[in-house]
Design a protein around this motif. Structure first.
Motif, short mmCIF file in Angstrom:
data_model
loop_
_atom_site.label_atom_id
_atom_site.label_comp_id
_atom_site.label_asym_id
_atom_site.label_seq_id
_atom_site.Cartn_x
_atom_site.Cartn_y
_atom_site.Cartn_z
N LEU A 190 110.08 20.97 26.83
CA LEU A 190 111.03 19.88 26.97
C LEU A 190 112.45 20.29 26.62
N PHE A 191 112.61 20.91 25.43
CA PHE A 191 113.95 21.15 24.89
C PHE A 191 114.28 22.62 24.70
N CYS A 246 122.49 19.79 18.85
CA CYS A 246 123.21 18.99 19.85
C CYS A 246 122.53 17.65 20.13
N PHE A 247 121.21 17.58 20.04
CA PHE A 247 120.53 16.33 20.43
C PHE A 247 119.75 15.69 19.29
N THR A 248 119.92 16.16 18.07
CA THR A 248 119.23 15.55 16.93
C THR A 248 120.18 14.86 15.98
N ASN A 249 121.47 14.83 16.31
CA ASN A 249 122.46 14.14 15.48
C ASN A 249 122.58 12.70 15.98
N ASN A 250 122.21 11.75 15.14
CA ASN A 250 122.20 10.34 15.52
C ASN A 250 122.81 9.48 14.44
N GLY A 270 119.16 16.42 25.12
CA GLY A 270 118.22 17.47 24.73
C GLY A 270 117.63 18.18 25.93
N VAL A 271 117.28 17.41 26.95
CA VAL A 271 116.76 18.03 28.18
C VAL A 271 117.86 18.79 28.90
N LEU A 272 119.07 18.25 28.91
CA LEU A 272 120.19 18.91 29.58
C LEU A 272 120.56 20.22 28.90
N PHE A 273 120.62 20.21 27.57
CA PHE A 273 121.05 21.40 26.83
C PHE A 273 119.95 22.45 26.73
N ARG A 274 118.76 22.17 27.25
CA ARG A 274 117.74 23.21 27.26
C ARG A 274 118.17 24.37 28.16
N PHE A 275 119.09 24.11 29.06
CA PHE A 275 119.59 25.15 29.95
C PHE A 275 120.79 25.89 29.36
N TYR A 276 121.29 25.41 28.21
CA TYR A 276 122.41 26.09 27.56
C TYR A 276 121.92 27.42 26.97
#
Length: 407
Positions: free
Chosen positions: A84-85, A129-133, A169-175
């Motif tokens: 996923l990530f 990037c995707f766990t800061n809330n 999170g899904v988007l930044f998996r390609f980073y």
């Protein structure tokens, strides 16, 4: 040709920082009364909201690291997190804590994973990037109930906030996908529980601390972290006050008015966005008080909570300063998070409203909600989370007893 420009930019940045600090110091001397009140507001927010909300999670997270539970989850959840990530399974623990307790705990845990070589630099940057809330308590309680006086808006705000971050999170998996990755586990699914147990035992052996020392270190480290966070909150509360007195907030509001025009934002909410650039709580408060339609208020609040404010960015920078994690991807993710959440909150109030109502409970979004029903509705989630944390803690303690036979 690029080198002189680079050298000039490196010289200008410290100069501008020094000028800003001098201006702030002069303002503190010239306007002691409003600055004192601003600092007091920041300290009260830290003591009354941040400490009770984050201290238990900080202590638990430190215990989880010492008891090897993070390693246990890392092996067990590798088949989920990697596809996923594109992060190791240990990122599931960071994700769970970040989505239930709020910033900056994800930065702290990611830094610890990086220091223990459980994630690579790029994987750590993806994870943060995707766990800061924003804290769920902040969104459901402080914003929906305390500021907007409408508890039914809580699920829409939280759903948009979390949904946008999961999409990131899904988007930044390609980073950085060409960068080296940590070795993935390639074992049969049936062997995962046994391998996870073995990984937890090995982690406890490497740690070597007694249970008493582990508890003491967890409490001490958690309080030191909270003191740092309190300093940032107080400092940025003063900065907002000084910026308002010097007219900087009005200038930022004019600039943000052009940027927010495609989203239908007006001058009334542009001022709230200007405050939200510095600190999230004050920005959301001003947005909730703006004399504009509810949809515009929610859009502004979602942008501010997604961006999180320079105060949170400063906290994340401080927590990751001892690692090689870069903040560029994190800042980009916060900008994207704000705009995605603003779009999704309107979606959840419109076409996706029935879906959100089904996910959050029957008729929850369509009927008046009292404090009691709101508490009952989220008690099940809270108890489930508490039971899961308790089970994992007992599992780690049992492993330690099995390993050492004594404390």
């Amino acid at each position: 040709m690029r080198q002189p420009v680079f050298i000039i930019s490196r010289g200008i940045t410290p100069f501008l920082t020094a000028v800003a600090v001098v201006i702030l110091a002069l303002a503190i001397v010239l306007f002691p009364q409003p600055v004192f009140q601003a600092a007091l507001r920041g300290l009260r927010a830290w003591w009354e909201i941040v400490v009770p909300a984050l201290l238990p999670f900080f202590i638990i997270s430190q215990l989880f690291m010492g008891l090897g539970i993070v390693h246990f989850l890392g092996v067990l959840l590798e088949p989920v997190m990697r596809p996923l990530f594109n992060v190791p399974g240990s990122g599931a623990f960071v994700m769970a804590m970040g989505y239930t307790s709020g910033a900056p705990i994800s930065a702290i845990l990611t830094s610890q994973l990086r220091q223990q070589q459980l994630v690579t630099r790029v994987e750590g940057e993806r994870l943060i990037c995707f766990t800061n809330n924003a804290s769920p308590l902040f969104m459901l309680g402080a914003v929906a109930v305390g500021m907007l006086h409408n508890p039914t808006l809580g699920p829409a705000l939280a759903g948009a906030h979390y949904g946008a971050n999961l999409f990131l999170g899904v988007l930044f998996r390609f980073y950085g996908r060409r960068a080296p990755a940590s070795p993935p586990g390639n074992h049969p699914l049936l062997s995962l529980p046994r391998r996870a147990w073995r990984a937890m035992i090995q982690a406890q052996q490497r740690d070597g601390r007694s249970l008493g020392q582990l508890l003491g270190d967890a409490v001490s480290h958690s309080f030191q972290t909270l003191i740092t966070i309190g300093g940032f909150i107080t400092l940025f509360s003063v900065i907002i006050q000084v910026a308002g007195m010097l007219g900087i907030l009005d200038l930022l509001a004019r600039l943000l008015l052009y940027a927010g025009h495609p989203l239908g934002l007006t001058p009334a909410t542009a001022g709230a966005l200007a405050s939200g650039i510095f600190e999230m709580t004050m920005g959301t408060k001003f947005a909730s008080e703006a004399p504009v339609p509810l949809g515009e208020q929610l859009t502004a609040i979602s942008i501010i909570m997604g961006w999180a404010g320079l105060s949170v960015l400063g906290q994340v920078a401080a927590m990751t300063s001892k690692t090689d994690l870069r903040l560029g991807p994190f800042i980009l993710a916060r900008l994207l998070h704000g705009f995605l959440a603003a779009f999704m909150v309107q979606l959840f109030r419109g076409p996706a409203r029935p879906v959100l109502g089904w996910l959050t409970g029957s008729h929850f979004l369509s009927t008046p909600v009292s404090w009691l029903s709101l508490g009952v509705h989220y008690t099940g989630f809270t108890l489930t989370l508490a039971a899961l944390l308790l089970f994992l803690t007992v599992l780690g303690l049992f492993a330690r007893l099995t390993l050492y036979r004594r404390f």
